[in-house]
Structure formats: structure tokens, C-alpha cells
Design a protein around this motif. Structure first.
Motif, short mmCIF file in Angstrom:
data_model
loop_
_atom_site.label_atom_id
_atom_site.label_comp_id
_atom_site.label_asym_id
_atom_site.label_seq_id
_atom_site.Cartn_x
_atom_site.Cartn_y
_atom_site.Cartn_z
N PRO A 100 1.22 -0.97 -0.29
CA PRO A 100 0.27 0.16 0.01
C PRO A 100 0.94 1.35 0.34
N ALA A 101 0.26 2.49 -0.63
CA ALA A 101 0.99 3.25 -0.49
C ALA A 101 1.02 4.23 0.44
N SER A 102 1.38 5.15 0.81
CA SER A 102 1.84 5.85 2.32
C SER A 102 0.78 7.38 2.08
N THR A 103 -0.46 7.76 2.96
CA THR A 103 -1.13 8.32 2.97
C THR A 103 -0.95 9.52 2.06
N GLU A 104 -0.13 10.06 2.83
CA GLU A 104 0.38 11.38 1.47
C GLU A 104 0.83 10.93 0.25
N MET A 105 1.96 10.18 0.06
CA MET A 105 1.33 9.72 -1.10
C MET A 105 -0.35 10.03 -2.35
N LEU A 106 -1.40 8.80 -1.41
CA LEU A 106 -2.13 8.98 -1.80
C LEU A 106 -2.76 10.21 -1.97
N GLU A 107 -2.56 11.11 -0.66
CA GLU A 107 -3.77 12.51 -0.77
C GLU A 107 -3.01 13.45 -1.30
N GLY A 108 -1.75 13.21 -1.68
CA GLY A 108 -1.10 14.73 -2.28
C GLY A 108 -0.84 14.67 -3.09
N ARG A 109 -0.06 13.11 -3.64
CA ARG A 109 0.66 12.98 -5.27
C ARG A 109 -0.38 11.42 -6.03
N ALA A 110 -1.29 11.66 -5.95
CA ALA A 110 -2.03 10.76 -6.45
C ALA A 110 -1.57 10.78 -8.33
N ASP A 111 -1.16 12.24 -8.78
CA ASP A 111 -0.82 11.15 -10.18
C ASP A 111 0.32 10.71 -10.15
N ASP A 112 1.18 11.36 -9.52
CA ASP A 112 2.54 10.56 -9.53
C ASP A 112 2.59 9.22 -9.06
N LEU A 113 1.56 8.12 -8.24
CA LEU A 113 1.27 7.13 -8.03
C LEU A 113 1.17 6.82 -8.82
N ALA A 114 -0.05 7.43 -9.01
CA ALA A 114 -0.80 6.20 -10.86
C ALA A 114 0.05 6.17 -12.19
N ALA A 115 0.91 7.54 -12.00
CA ALA A 115 2.19 6.77 -13.52
C ALA A 115 2.50 6.20 -13.09
N PHE A 116 3.59 6.15 -11.49
CA PHE A 116 4.15 4.75 -11.64
C PHE A 116 4.44 3.21 -11.93
#
Length: 229
Positions: A100-116
Motif C-alpha cells: 500500500p502507498a503512504s497516506t501522503e502519496m495517496l492524498e498529495g501525489r496521487a498522479d505520481d502514484l498512478a504514473a508509477f
């Protein structure tokens, strides 16, 4: 009695050039798969090629250099052992994708997570096609490169010609295997296949020969051996 400070006999068996190029080979096997996601245009034509080819051509250069200086059998072993970093990298990537991704990434960097996740999540056919094309084309390259070797002292020009021929033919075979296994039945592959073969052959003829000549000189320098050895 004072223990000897000399390197062990085992440590002296591997030349420094072989050690360095073996490390580079392992890194390129992993990087080739990461770079393959982007298609690049070969200016000034409209031909495109997956950018993993640049790392893959370095695999050709390194394996040819090892075959030239340290023998065909060692080069073949390097190719087979190249599956190990590739396998470990694949397993680690699947582990990271499943965590699971971190809360910070889910809330603030969702686009980065989706791209990764989009870049590193690939279909099973591509994962299967890559290793199949890898092993066949690189072993073919080593075999051709060695078979074209004449007797006696070889010039730099002869080395470059052998590298060009072996790389061009092996890359054509690589394209046929990879594209057929990865994409046949999903969409018409003829145009992509022709474009990939032309692009890879051209890159093999232009880039591989001078890189092999340079790599052989670098390995000889690392080994502190004369250029004719």
C-alpha cells in the motif's frame, strides 16, 4: 607468524576489466526493461523504437567485449546469469506494486502514484517475451561474433565489422521474437515489426562497432594488458 596481506588466489583470478563489465551487464539487464516503456523517434525518419534498445545494445557491446577478451564460454555464462538481476528486479517490482502507498502519496501525489503503477505494471505477455528474446538474441550475437573471428592478430576495423554484423543479425531476430510473442493477435504487427527491425539494425550498424572498439580498449586498460593481447 604474521598473516600474508597478499590478495587471495581466488581474488586474483578475475581481471579488473571483466569485473567492471560484469557489473555493468547486470545493471543494463534491469535498465533495459524500465526504459522500454518509452518509444522514441529516430530522426529524421518517422521510424520509432522502444528506448530499451539503447540499454540492450550495451548488453550486446559488453557481451561481445567479454567474448573477445575472456572467451565465448564466459560470455555465454554472463548472458545466462543475467537472468538473476532481471528476476530479482521483477520480483521486487511486484512486491512494491502490491504494497500500500503512504497516506501522503495517496492524498498529495496521487498522479505520481498512478504514473508509477502505469509504467511498471505490464501484461504477462510482455514479461514473457522480453526474456525469450533476450536469451536467443544475445546467445546468437556471441556465437556470430565468435564465428566471424579470424586467425591471427585482428585490427580494430575487423573487430568493428564483426560487431556490426553480429549485432545487426541478432537484433533482427530479437525484434521478431519479442514483437510476435508480446503483441501478435492484439493488433496488426507488420508495420511495427518492420519498423523495429530497420531501426534496430541501423542502430546496431551505427552505434555498436565504435562502442565495442572503445569497450575492448577500456577493458585492456583496466587489465593493464597490451593492446595486442
Amino acid at each position: 607468524m604474521i598473516a600474508s596481506t597478499d590478495p587471495s588466489p581466488t581474488a586474483r583470478l578475475m581481471p579488473q576489466g571483466l569485473f567492471v563489465f560484469t557489473l555493468l551487464y547486470g545493471g543494463m539487464t534491469v535498465l533495459a526493461g524500465v526504459l522500454a516503456y518509452k518509444q522514441v523517434q529516430l530522426w529524421p525518419t518517422d521510424l520509432a523504437v522502444e528506448s530499451g534498445i539503447f540499454a540492450f545494445l550495451l548488453l550486446v557491446v559488453i557481451s561481445s567485449t567479454i567474448a573477445q577478451l575472456y572467451g565465448r564460454d564466459y560470455a555465454k555464462r554472463i548472458v545466462w546469469w543475467g537472468f538473476l538481476p532481471l528476476l530479482i528486479a521483477s520480483l521486487l517490482m511486484q512486491l512494491v506494486l502490491g504494497l500500500p502507498a503512504s497516506t501522503e502519496m495517496l492524498e498529495g501525489r496521487a498522479d505520481d502514484l498512478a504514473a508509477f503503477e502505469r509504467v511498471h505494471s505490464t501484461v504477462w505477455r510482455v514479461w514473457a517475451a522480453g526474456p525469450a528474446a533476450y536469451i536467443v538474441s544475445l546467445l546468437l550475437n556471441i556465437w556470430l561474433f565468435d564465428r566471424l573471428r579470424g586467425s591471427g592478430e585482428e585490427s580494430t576495423f575487423g573487430l568493428m565489422v564483426r560487431g556490426a554484423i553480429a549485432s545487426a543479425l541478432s537484433q533482427a531476430v530479437d525484434s521478431v521474437i519479442f514483437i510476435t510473442l508480446a503483441f501478435y493477435g492484439l493488433f496488426p504487427i507488420i508495420n511495427l515489426l518492420i519498423g523495429q527491425i530497420i531501426a534496430k539494425v541501423v542502430l546496431s550498424l551505427v552505434l555498436v562497432p565504435p562502442l565495442i572498439a572503445l569497450a575492448v580498449k577500456a577493458a585492456r586498460w583496466l587489465d593493464n594488458r597490451p593492446s595486442g593481447d
